[in-house]
Design a protein around this motif. Structure first.
Motif, PDB file in Angstrom:
ATOM      1  N   VAL A 186       0.802  -1.147  -0.283  1.00  0.00           N
ATOM      2  CA  VAL A 186       0.012  -0.012  -0.140  1.00  0.00           C
ATOM      3  C   VAL A 186       1.084   1.362   0.039  1.00  0.00           C
ATOM      4  CG1 VAL A 186      -1.964   1.104   1.135  1.00  0.00           C
ATOM      5  CG2 VAL A 186      -1.750  -1.402   1.389  1.00  0.00           C
ATOM      6  N   VAL A 187       1.038   2.158  -1.076  1.00  0.00           N
ATOM      7  CA  VAL A 187       2.039   2.893  -1.279  1.00  0.00           C
ATOM      8  C   VAL A 187       1.244   4.243  -1.621  1.00  0.00           C
ATOM      9  CG1 VAL A 187       4.023   3.669  -2.902  1.00  0.00           C
ATOM     10  CG2 VAL A 187       3.404   1.066  -2.633  1.00  0.00           C
ATOM     11  N   GLY A 188       1.597   5.341  -0.490  1.00  0.00           N
ATOM     12  CA  GLY A 188       1.259   6.649  -0.665  1.00  0.00           C
ATOM     13  C   GLY A 188      -0.370   6.943  -0.507  1.00  0.00           C
ATOM     14  N   CYS A 189      -0.939   6.014   0.367  1.00  0.00           N
ATOM     15  CA  CYS A 189      -2.348   5.993   0.430  1.00  0.00           C
ATOM     16  C   CYS A 189      -2.650   6.312   1.526  1.00  0.00           C
ATOM     17  CB  CYS A 189      -2.766   4.625  -0.136  1.00  0.00           C
ATOM     18  SG  CYS A 189      -4.560   4.347   0.110  1.00  0.00           S
ATOM     19  N   SER A 190      -3.648   7.473   1.748  1.00  0.00           N
ATOM     20  CA  SER A 190      -4.094   7.863   3.278  1.00  0.00           C
ATOM     21  C   SER A 190      -5.062   7.086   3.873  1.00  0.00           C
ATOM     22  CB  SER A 190      -4.433   9.409   3.254  1.00  0.00           C
ATOM     23  OG  SER A 190      -5.612   9.490   2.454  1.00  0.00           O
ATOM     24  N   ALA A 191      -5.682   6.098   3.251  1.00  0.00           N
ATOM     25  CA  ALA A 191      -6.508   4.875   3.666  1.00  0.00           C
ATOM     26  C   ALA A 191      -7.837   5.690   4.396  1.00  0.00           C
ATOM     27  CB  ALA A 191      -5.695   3.914   4.392  1.00  0.00           C
ATOM     28  N   VAL A 192      -8.047   6.758   3.804  1.00  0.00           N
ATOM     29  CA  VAL A 192      -9.523   7.432   4.475  1.00  0.00           C
ATOM     30  C   VAL A 192     -10.790   7.375   3.773  1.00  0.00           C
ATOM     31  CG1 VAL A 192      -8.028   8.650   6.204  1.00  0.00           C
ATOM     32  CG2 VAL A 192      -8.858   9.795   4.161  1.00  0.00           C
ATOM     33  N   VAL A 193     -10.449   7.152   2.357  1.00  0.00           N
ATOM     34  CA  VAL A 193     -11.530   7.096   1.164  1.00  0.00           C
ATOM     35  C   VAL A 193     -11.833   5.767   0.911  1.00  0.00           C
ATOM     36  CG1 VAL A 193     -12.238   8.017  -1.031  1.00  0.00           C
ATOM     37  CG2 VAL A 193     -10.899   9.515   0.540  1.00  0.00           C
ATOM     38  N   GLN A 194     -13.147   5.521   1.131  1.00  0.00           N
ATOM     39  CA  GLN A 194     -13.610   4.285   0.689  1.00  0.00           C
ATOM     40  C   GLN A 194     -14.290   4.282  -0.639  1.00  0.00           C
ATOM     41  OE1 GLN A 194     -13.203   1.713   2.493  1.00  0.00           O
ATOM     42  NE2 GLN A 194     -13.073   2.371   4.683  1.00  0.00           N
ATOM     43  N   PRO A 195     -14.237   2.963  -1.407  1.00  0.00           N
ATOM     44  CA  PRO A 195     -13.976   1.693  -0.670  1.00  0.00           C
ATOM     45  C   PRO A 195     -12.454   1.438  -1.023  1.00  0.00           C
ATOM     46  CG  PRO A 195     -15.114   1.421  -2.970  1.00  0.00           C
ATOM     47  CD  PRO A 195     -14.959   3.107  -2.514  1.00  0.00           C
ATOM     48  N   ALA A 196     -11.769   2.356  -1.471  1.00  0.00           N
ATOM     49  CA  ALA A 196     -10.334   1.916  -1.833  1.00  0.00           C
ATOM     50  C   ALA A 196      -9.739   1.429  -0.274  1.00  0.00           C
ATOM     51  CB  ALA A 196      -9.505   3.077  -2.495  1.00  0.00           C
ATOM     52  N   ALA A 197      -9.853   2.220   0.577  1.00  0.00           N
ATOM     53  CA  ALA A 197      -9.401   1.958   1.772  1.00  0.00           C
ATOM     54  C   ALA A 197      -9.671   0.519   2.512  1.00  0.00           C
ATOM     55  CB  ALA A 197      -9.559   2.938   2.797  1.00  0.00           C
ATOM     56  N   TYR A 198     -10.639  -0.104   1.884  1.00  0.00           N
ATOM     57  CA  TYR A 198     -11.225  -1.270   2.440  1.00  0.00           C
ATOM     58  C   TYR A 198     -10.263  -2.564   1.593  1.00  0.00           C
ATOM     59  CZ  TYR A 198     -14.307  -4.811   4.561  1.00  0.00           C
ATOM     60  OH  TYR A 198     -14.883  -5.931   5.261  1.00  0.00           O
ATOM     61  N   MET A 199      -9.735  -2.301   0.481  1.00  0.00           N
ATOM     62  CA  MET A 199      -8.978  -3.473  -0.258  1.00  0.00           C
ATOM     63  C   MET A 199      -8.014  -4.015   0.662  1.00  0.00           C
ATOM     64  SD  MET A 199     -10.729  -3.556  -2.894  1.00  0.00           S
ATOM     65  CE  MET A 199     -12.131  -2.635  -2.609  1.00  0.00           C
ATOM     66  N   PRO A 200      -7.191  -3.213   1.585  1.00  0.00           N
ATOM     67  CA  PRO A 200      -6.042  -3.928   2.269  1.00  0.00           C
ATOM     68  C   PRO A 200      -6.711  -4.777   3.252  1.00  0.00           C
ATOM     69  CG  PRO A 200      -5.699  -1.373   2.072  1.00  0.00           C
ATOM     70  CD  PRO A 200      -6.947  -1.818   1.334  1.00  0.00           C
ATOM     71  N   VAL A 201      -8.094  -4.190   3.910  1.00  0.00           N
ATOM     72  CA  VAL A 201      -8.530  -5.137   4.947  1.00  0.00           C
ATOM     73  C   VAL A 201      -9.161  -6.574   4.086  1.00  0.00           C
ATOM     74  CG1 VAL A 201     -10.848  -5.166   6.405  1.00  0.00           C
ATOM     75  CG2 VAL A 201      -9.582  -2.978   5.941  1.00  0.00           C
ATOM     76  N   ILE A 202      -9.563  -6.492   2.830  1.00  0.00           N
ATOM     77  CA  ILE A 202      -9.987  -7.554   1.867  1.00  0.00           C
ATOM     78  C   ILE A 202      -8.534  -8.609   2.140  1.00  0.00           C
ATOM     79  CG2 ILE A 202     -10.549  -8.794  -0.122  1.00  0.00           C
ATOM     80  CD1 ILE A 202     -12.387  -6.458  -0.171  1.00  0.00           C
ATOM     81  N   ALA A 203      -7.489  -7.765   1.592  1.00  0.00           N
ATOM     82  CA  ALA A 203      -6.399  -8.755   1.436  1.00  0.00           C
ATOM     83  C   ALA A 203      -5.910  -9.282   2.915  1.00  0.00           C
ATOM     84  CB  ALA A 203      -5.274  -7.703   1.057  1.00  0.00           C
ATOM     85  N   ARG A 204      -6.056  -8.656   3.789  1.00  0.00           N
ATOM     86  CA  ARG A 204      -5.474  -9.167   5.084  1.00  0.00           C
ATOM     87  C   ARG A 204      -6.534 -10.333   5.518  1.00  0.00           C
ATOM     88  NH1 ARG A 204      -3.969  -7.724  10.452  1.00  0.00           N
ATOM     89  NH2 ARG A 204      -3.978  -9.876  11.474  1.00  0.00           N
ATOM     90  N   GLN A 205      -7.814 -10.082   5.494  1.00  0.00           N
ATOM     91  CA  GLN A 205      -8.914 -11.188   5.646  1.00  0.00           C
ATOM     92  C   GLN A 205      -8.473 -12.391   4.905  1.00  0.00           C
ATOM     93  OE1 GLN A 205     -12.518  -9.104   5.225  1.00  0.00           O
ATOM     94  NE2 GLN A 205     -12.467  -8.363   7.491  1.00  0.00           N
ATOM     95  N   SER A 206      -7.870 -12.150   3.682  1.00  0.00           N
ATOM     96  CA  SER A 206      -7.655 -13.372   2.736  1.00  0.00           C
ATOM     97  C   SER A 206      -6.398 -14.150   3.112  1.00  0.00           C
ATOM     98  CB  SER A 206      -7.918 -12.948   1.368  1.00  0.00           C
ATOM     99  OG  SER A 206      -9.010 -12.038   1.304  1.00  0.00           O
ATOM    100  N   GLY A 207      -5.557 -13.558   4.125  1.00  0.00           N
ATOM    101  CA  GLY A 207      -4.426 -14.262   4.650  1.00  0.00           C
ATOM    102  C   GLY A 207      -3.097 -13.323   3.824  1.00  0.00           C
ATOM    103  N   ALA A 208      -3.326 -12.317   3.189  1.00  0.00           N
ATOM    104  CA  ALA A 208      -1.973 -11.787   2.719  1.00  0.00           C
ATOM    105  C   ALA A 208      -1.409 -10.827   3.611  1.00  0.00           C
ATOM    106  CB  ALA A 208      -2.317 -10.686   1.718  1.00  0.00           C
ATOM    107  N   VAL A 209      -0.014 -10.614   3.430  1.00  0.00           N
ATOM    108  CA  VAL A 209       0.545  -9.686   4.497  1.00  0.00           C
ATOM    109  C   VAL A 209       0.475  -8.114   3.687  1.00  0.00           C
ATOM    110  CG1 VAL A 209       3.020  -9.132   5.345  1.00  0.00           C
ATOM    111  CG2 VAL A 209       2.383 -11.682   4.938  1.00  0.00           C
TER     112      VAL A 209
END
Ligand code: APR
Ligand code: ZN
Length: 253
Positions: A186-209
């Protein structure tokens, strides 16, 4: 920090499916100001004022004058930096599969990335509100404001304004990419605007680092992301890619 860079290079070299999520921060070193934070666009404007679709529909001339014509000049002059080039290199090496970006500057494609999901559209094209005809943003005549199509209709950029939906196909592709990766950068992303900020959550829930590269912590830090490499996108990605290249060359020997 060097430790984390090395750790990231190792994770990527061992990964079979890396996905990157990028935000305005990756293009800061290309001369494009971010939205939030120091020097950000939203210090000058109120996003709901100029960035909302209803403002555009109400007063397209104002939004064109305040926001779009300035963006055009800045975006046209921008070139990819080592962070864009590094991600393109990882794709070329067959490791990185998809870049999901919130940016509309097209710099990932210019850098050579092929599988890019442009969550918020692209600024390269304008579309007529009446007939749907398209024209390249560089080619439009700005002597009349707002610029108009031959049919008399007003041109709008093919970007997603506040108040508009992410095109469903792009949302689908992003969710599939996020749920199938084993490492997400996740590069240069403030992670406050949805739904983009939710993509890392999906990744994490699917087992990604999930690994963040950002000079500042974000709402993902310490929760969704395994760690934050606190630094600028360009030099950090460059070092990571150099590390990956070395590790892979060593493996082959
Ligand atoms: N390298 C990496 N990150 C950086 C750098 C840099 N050189 N400089 C700044 N940053 C970080 C900031 O710390 C911040 O977290 O980039 C982030 C930029 O945040 P935003 O401006 O909020 O950008 P973004 O996350 O892409 O915004 C999302 O908001 O206004 C909307 O539609 C717009 O796509 C945009 C969305
Ligand atoms: Zn038209």
């Amino acid at each position: 920090m060097e430790d984390l860079i090395h750790k990231t290079a190792r994770l990527i070299a061992d990964s079979r499916h890396v996905v990157a999520l990028t935000g305005a921060g990756i293009s800061v070193e290309s001369g494009i100001p971010p939205f939030r934070g120091p020097g950000g666009l939203w210090e000058k404007f109120d996003p709901m004022e100029v960035g909302h679709i209803q403002s555009f529909m109400r007063d397209p001339e104002k939004v064109w004058r305040l926001l779009i014509s300035e963006m055009r000049d800045v975006l046209m002059a921008a070139k990819p930096n080592p962070a864009h080039l590094g991600l393109a290199r990882l794709e070329e090496m067959g490791i990185l599969k998809t870049v999901i970006t919130q940016n509309v500057d097209g710099l990932h494609q210019t850098a050579g990335s092929r599988d890019v999901v442009e969550f918020h559209g692209n600024f390269a094209w304008l579309r007529c509100l009446d007939c749907g005809g398209r024209v390249r943003t560089v080619e439009v005549d700005l002597s009349q404001m707002p610029p108009r199509c031959d049919c008399g209709g007003i041109f709008r950029p093919e970007c997603v304004f506040f108040g508009e939906m992410i095109p469903p196909l792009d949302l689908d592709r992003a969710q599939i990419a996020a749920s199938s990766c084993d490492v997400m950068l996740v590069v240069g992303c403030s992670a406050v605007v949805q739904p983009a900020a939710y993509m890392p959550v999906i990744a994490r829930q699917s087992g990604a680092v999930v690994i963040e590269i950002n000079p500042e912590p974000t709402p993902l830090t310490g929760r969704t992301s395994a760690f934050l490499i606190q630094g600028k996108a360009g030099p950090t990605v460059e070092k990571i890619v150099a590390g990956v290249t070395r590790i892979i060359a060593d493996k082959r020997r």
